[in-house]
Write a protein that holds these residues in place. Structure first.
Motif, PDB file in Angstrom:
ATOM      1  N   TYR A  69       7.165   3.295   2.173  1.00  0.00           N
ATOM      2  CA  TYR A  69       8.220   2.942   3.133  1.00  0.00           C
ATOM      3  C   TYR A  69       7.647   2.787   4.536  1.00  0.00           C
ATOM      4  CZ  TYR A  69      12.645   3.313   5.658  1.00  0.00           C
ATOM      5  OH  TYR A  69      13.711   3.089   6.481  1.00  0.00           O
ATOM      6  N   GLN A  70       6.653   3.628   4.882  1.00  0.00           N
ATOM      7  CA  GLN A  70       6.072   3.537   6.224  1.00  0.00           C
ATOM      8  C   GLN A  70       5.130   2.350   6.349  1.00  0.00           C
ATOM      9  OE1 GLN A  70       4.347   7.408   6.724  1.00  0.00           O
ATOM     10  NE2 GLN A  70       6.276   8.297   7.359  1.00  0.00           N
ATOM     11  N   ASP A  71       4.726   1.798   5.196  1.00  0.00           N
ATOM     12  CA  ASP A  71       3.774   0.689   5.216  1.00  0.00           C
ATOM     13  C   ASP A  71       4.409  -0.685   5.224  1.00  0.00           C
ATOM     14  OD1 ASP A  71       0.880   1.747   3.306  1.00  0.00           O
ATOM     15  OD2 ASP A  71       1.102   1.165   5.393  1.00  0.00           O
ATOM     16  N   ILE A  72       5.583  -0.815   4.559  1.00  0.00           N
ATOM     17  CA  ILE A  72       6.069  -2.176   4.336  1.00  0.00           C
ATOM     18  C   ILE A  72       6.982  -2.697   5.443  1.00  0.00           C
ATOM     19  CG2 ILE A  72       5.780  -2.344   1.868  1.00  0.00           C
ATOM     20  CD1 ILE A  72       8.559  -1.563   1.441  1.00  0.00           C
ATOM     21  N   GLY A  73       7.725  -1.824   6.111  1.00  0.00           N
ATOM     22  CA  GLY A  73       8.465  -2.310   7.272  1.00  0.00           C
ATOM     23  C   GLY A  73       9.812  -2.927   7.000  1.00  0.00           C
TER      24      GLY A  73
END
Lengths: 369, 218
Positions: A122-126
């Motif tokens: 979740y923190q990576d895809i935006g």
């Protein structure tokens, strides 16, 4: 010296409802149609020798497919959305992903692409989402049927760039499509996948039929259920205290598993479970189990066929159990998790006069309305 | 006798020559010794005021005289921490970026990353901690708030908790450090800054000793 049961982990919930099919509210439809991903259907018809042919064909002809190596950008395809998502009930579920610690993808028949992702992803895809009801997961919901969701829209552009550049993993899906127009065949989805050079094979279903002779069946009637503030009623044809809903549910589960109940009971080595008393013996019964991916639409049709069957054949009662997928990210429109188990199954016990018992079994990480 | 002669004209007190300003020194003395709450001595006409123990009014020291720093109010007046919201162009700051790149190359010896000695990269990392990042082209790599992900621009200002960047579309974006992980590249090397470990103002960073935290999670 018994240990106190203060910190016992919740291993699941059992929800019991008793109502009638003739009730205007039609709560049974809510239960059936809101459970999208169904894995197994088990039928028990006491007093019948053979499974009715129409039910058999309905379940066998369920058109579910296993597609391999599909990237998420596939779901944003304009022709896919217009041709399948908006013109029918399209559903897809990612295979081989554990819902408690991996990323799971599901396309709901309502047209929402649901991504149940771990915190790191979740923190990576935006993409904007909300924290899930169950720990360490976030849920991102993208409404594909929204009239604003097309090229030119900011959200669409961001989603597209995310799926094309940042998160390009490929997944295997179980796919099922029910078209709105009855003239279109539901297997046309397979042609579409093949056209896109994606491997798409018909999902193999498994069928297991067991015919019983002289089966001991517990005695109960629509009112013989126990709940707070209510005693089990002794109606005329039931005689002595009839079986309550828990005993019946347990017996149905034992039948479905094929547990040997003909033994003595006490003293048997493997299992000392017997049919709860009071019970009667029926000359024949059929127990059938089908495993594939069934859409809620098919289950609804099956339910109607069962009701007709009850009317015509003058049956006392019959039961159908539907199991959901353990790793589905949604169950009854709420987030579904897997803690010690991922049960999300429901049982309907249909009676002759149109009454029914509905028993839902949920795992610890499940909240249903 | 000569004892009783008058003083010669040349050494007489010059004050007595300015007859007009006779009353003024007295007035000035009185105004100075009045406490600040009285605006003029008209208010004191009927009051007795002791001139003995009077606190002198605090005089603001002039700039450049004895105090080397600006107070917070001075800073606010000079608008040091303000950036124009519009009107700045990304292209104008590209020379700053190149300047920063040269500065970085001079303080970091990038060939140290190629060596196998672990102490070398440690030396570089210590330098990185104390470096100035104004003019650096950063990209937000990982963030708790999904809408911030992917923002890229040249750092215009760095405060204790925020980083202000100018993006390519000439917009100023303020990004909180604590919820993000930034990365920038220099000569083919990719550097990552964990924002939540970096919530210190640029000036403090030169003195502060950074402790190793247990996890690098956001």
């Amino acid at each position: 010296m018994a240990a106190s049961m203060n910190d016992v982990l919740n291993t699941g919930k059992l929800v019991f409802e008793r109502s009638s099919f003739k009730n205007e509210k039609e709560n049974h439809k809510m239960t059936i149609l809101n459970q999208y991903f169904n894995h197994t259907v088990q039928l028990l018809l006491p007093g019948t020798e053979d499974l009715p042919a129409d039910m058999d064909t309905l379940l066998i002809q369920e058109a579910s497919f296993l597609v391999r190596e599909v990237p998420l950008s596939f779901f944003l395809n304009e022709e896919f959305i217009e041709g399948f998502v908006k013109s029918g009930l399209m559903q897809a579920l990612s295979v081989g992903t554990c819902v408690d610690n991996e990323n799971c993808i599901a396309l709901l028949p309502t047209g929402v692409l649901l991504l149940s992702v771990c915190t790191d992803t979740y923190q990576d895809i935006g993409l904007e989402g909300r924290p899930s009801e169950w720990p360490n997961k976030h849920v991102i919901e993208i409404d594909l049927t929204d009239k604003n969701f097309r090229s030119g829209n900011k959200l669409h552009a961001r989603t597209k760039s995310c799926f094309n550049e940042r998160w390009t993993l490929k997944w295997d899906f179980l796919v099922n499509w029910t078209p709105k127009d009855p003239k279109i065949c539901s297997t046309s989805i397979q042609n579409y996948f093949k056209h896109q050079n994606i491997v798409c094979n018909r999902l193999k279903f498994t069928k297991h039929v067991q015919k019983h002779k002289q089966l001991m069946v517990p005695t109960f009637c629509p009112d013989s259920f126990e709940c707070s503030g209510k005693q089990i009623m002794q109606s005329g044809d039931c005689g002595e205290r009839p079986c309550d809903q828990y005993e019946v549910f347990e017996w149905l589960g034992a039948c479905a598993l094929g547990v040997e109940m003909t033994g003595n009971g006490v003293g048997d080595y493997i299992s000392n479970y017997t049919c709860p008393s009071p019970n009667t013996t029926v000359p024949a019964a059929v127990c059938a189990s089908y495993s594939s991916m069934f859409s809620s639409h098919t289950i609804q049709l099956l339910m109607e066929k069962l009701r007709d069957f009850m009317q015509t054949k003058d049956q006392r009662w019959c039961s159908v159990t539907v199991h959901g997928f353990m790793d589905a990210p949604v169950a009854w429109r709420r987030d579904h998790g897997f803690h010690s188990n991922g049960d999300n199954l429901y049982t309907f016990v249909l009676f002759q006069n149109g009454d029914y018992w509905q028993i839902r079994a949920l795992g610890p990480q499940d909240n249903c309305v | 006798m000569d004892l009783y002669t008058k003083l010669p004209q040349s050494i007489k007190c010059p004050v007595s020559q300015e007859k007009g300003s006779k009353k003024k020194p007295i007035r000035e003395y009185l105004t100075d010794s009045l406490p600040a709450r009285y605006t003029g001595f008209e208010a004191l006409e009927h009051k007795a005021h002791v001139l003995d123990s009077v606190r002198k009014k605090w005089q603001k020291p002039e700039k450049g005289k004895g105090r080397n720093r600006l107070s917070v109010n001075d800073r606010r007046k000079l608008n040091i921490f303000e950036l124009k919201a519009e009107g700045l162009r990304f292209e104008d700051y590209l020379p700053l970026h190149r300047l920063w790149q040269d500065y970085m190359r001079s303080i970091l010896d990038l060939s140290r990353y190629n060596s196998t000695d672990p102490n070398h990269s440690k030396l570089n990392n210590e330098r990185l901690l104390k470096a100035d990042f104004h003019g650096c082209l950063v990209v937000v790599r990982k963030t708790k708030c999904p809408s911030l992900l992917g923002l890229a621009g040249i750092v215009l200002m760095e405060t204790k908790n925020m980083v202000k960047i100018i993006a390519k579309d000439n917009k100023i974006k303020c990004i909180p450090k604590a919820s993000c992980m930034f990365s920038f590249q220099l000569d083919g090397f990719l550097f990552t800054i964990h924002g939540n470990q970096f919530c210190v103002s640029a000036a403090q960073r030169t003195k502060r000793k950074f402790k190793q935290k247990a996890t690098v999670e956001l």
